[in-house]
Design an enzyme around this catalytic site. Structure first.
Site, short mmCIF file in Angstrom:
data_model
loop_
_atom_site.label_atom_id
_atom_site.label_comp_id
_atom_site.label_asym_id
_atom_site.label_seq_id
_atom_site.Cartn_x
_atom_site.Cartn_y
_atom_site.Cartn_z
N HIS A 91 1.44 5.07 -1.94
CA HIS A 91 0.90 6.17 -2.83
C HIS A 91 1.95 6.55 -3.70
O HIS A 91 2.51 7.59 -3.65
CB HIS A 91 0.14 7.17 -2.24
N ASP A 107 1.15 2.43 4.12
CA ASP A 107 0.29 3.72 3.49
C ASP A 107 1.38 4.76 3.03
O ASP A 107 0.95 6.10 3.09
CB ASP A 107 -0.83 4.18 4.51
N GLU A 112 -6.38 16.45 0.23
CA GLU A 112 -7.48 16.58 0.99
C GLU A 112 -7.80 18.09 1.67
O GLU A 112 -8.92 18.16 2.26
CB GLU A 112 -8.03 15.48 2.14
N TYR A 116 -10.63 5.46 -4.67
CA TYR A 116 -11.54 5.23 -3.58
C TYR A 116 -12.97 4.98 -4.33
O TYR A 116 -13.79 4.25 -3.64
CB TYR A 116 -11.70 6.59 -2.89
N HIS A 173 0.72 -1.25 -0.08
CA HIS A 173 0.01 -0.06 0.07
C HIS A 173 0.81 1.21 -0.10
O HIS A 173 1.21 1.83 1.05
CB HIS A 173 -1.00 0.03 1.31
ZN ZN Z 1 -6.50 4.41 2.72
#
Ligand code: ZN
Length: 390
Positions: A64, A286, A71, A131, A62
């Site tokens: 990015h 993450d 956000e 998402y 995971h």
């Molecule tokens: Zn997430």
């Protein structure tokens, strides 16, 4: 070119004691108690691992890769990951994904980044999607993406139980899982649905219902951020006891400013104490997403980029602070992940014939050396191979 790692304590990840490892090209060619390089026709580079631990390269499912966040507006989009950040974290295989933003970030760019990182020296895969459901793809269809594009091994991160999700219905999620599953079957991949589980209402309820009502096996889903809250961890334990695999996020911790979350190493120990089999737990970073920083009153003070290094830090805490057996702690970031992703034993294991993805840890379990596909990327705690623009 041959490389010989001598005198290290080898963890496959199970502990096999002192052994020498001969690396031939990008694979592990031989593992024996004592390999003598003299008399070899080819030049052999000897790496002395006396007093150190030789373990499989870490696998992070995971990351990015092309950045995440956004956000808090356009200025909060995090930049692309650089090769050295991956190497410094001991990661030799990683899976890239999109997150909240599937509009200004595209699966196409993610695929290009993954290919770039592979050329720079690490092994990469990606998930198609973001998402939302209906989700973002390259060919217009999740199933086609998985079948036709080698690097795509599933779909994710699909968000559920989160104010930023598309608020998908059960039917929509079920259909997406069916597409991923058939895509996986037809291409010899796992066809995973990598689920971002938020802290919203419902938690994993929808997934439990799908598994109960449909013919989609629980192994199709990999729910992540399970240590995001107390309620979610309780549900995650139930999910794992029912046969699923849960993914803990090393970057989510109260020590890193995330107040609701449970410290990853503590969450893993709790899972084990409550009876979850070790093989059903994985951990990912993450990494390279954004982390909001809060002051004591809970106001946003700023944003920071999540480091991939939390994966190693939490592994180390598992061993040093929690007293978990080293080979068990290693499984959570190596062999278990490779099995979930369908890459085992080529990845996630020190084994003759496996890729020579190796991390050498010093006595304090700090990362000393990283070898990815037989190439030395870090030595003596210093990254030696940099990305194109570093
Ligand atoms: Zn997430």
């Amino acid at each position: 070119m041959l490389k010989l790692i001598k005198n290290g304590r080898v963890y496959c990840p199970e502990h096999m004691g002192k052994a020498d490892l001969l690396i031939v090209g990008d694979k592990i060619g031989k593992i024996e108690e004592n390999i003598d390089p003299s008399g070899c026709l080819l030049e052999v580079e000897v790496i002395d691992a006396q007093g150190k631990n030789v373990v499989p390269g870490f696998i992070d499912q995971h990351v990015h890769m092309i950045g995440g966040g956004g956000e808090a507006g356009f200025a909060s989009r995090t930049p692309e990951v650089m090769l050295s950040s991956i190497i410094r974290a001991g990661i030799t295989t990683l899976v890239g994904l999109l997150g909240t933003d599937g509009t200004t970030r595209q699966v196409q760019s993610l695929l290009a980044k993954a290919r770039g990182l592979e050329i720079e020296g690490v092994t990469t895969y990606i998930y198609t999607g973001a998402y939302e459901i209906p989700t973002r793809t390259i060919t217009g269809n999740v199933r086609w993406d998985i079948i036709l594009i080698d690097k795509i091994i599933g779909v994710g991160e699909i968000a559920i139980s989160d104010h930023r999700s598309a608020q998908p219905t059960k039917q929509e999620l079920k259909r997406l899982a069916a597409e991923a599953r058939v895509g996986g079957i037809l291409s010899g991949k796992k066809g995973l649905v990598h689920l971002h589980v938020g802290r919203g209402k419902g938690g994993l309820n929808m997934v439990f219902e799908i598994v109960e009502e449909s013919d989609i096996p629980i192994s199709q889903f990999v729910p992540t951020h399970i240590n995001g809250s107390r309620a979610l961890l309780d549900q995650g334990i139930r999910f794992a006891m029912a046969g699923g695999v849960i993914d803990i996020t090393s970057g989510a911790s109260p020590m890193r400013g995330d107040r609701d979350s449970i410290k990853p190493s503590k969450a893993i120990m709790e899972c084990l104490e409550r009876g979850v089999p070790l093989g059903r737990i994985t951990m990912s970073s993450d990494g390279n997403g954004s982390i909001p920083l809060y002051d004591e009153e809970g106001n946003i003070m700023g944003l920071t980029v999540a480091s991939l290094e939390s994966l190693h830090a939490e592994f180390r805490d598992l061993v040093v602070e929690e007293g978990l057996d080293m080979s068990e702690a290693l499984q959570i970031i190596t062999s278990n992940v490779a099995k979930v992703l369908g890459l085992y034993p080529l990845k996630g294991r020190i084994n003759v014939g496996s890729h020579a993805d190796i991390v050498i840890l010093d006595e304090g379990l700090n990362i000393d050396t990283v070898i990815a596909r037989g190439r030395k990327m870090m030595e003596g705690g210093k990254v030696t191979v940099k990305g194109t623009f570093e």
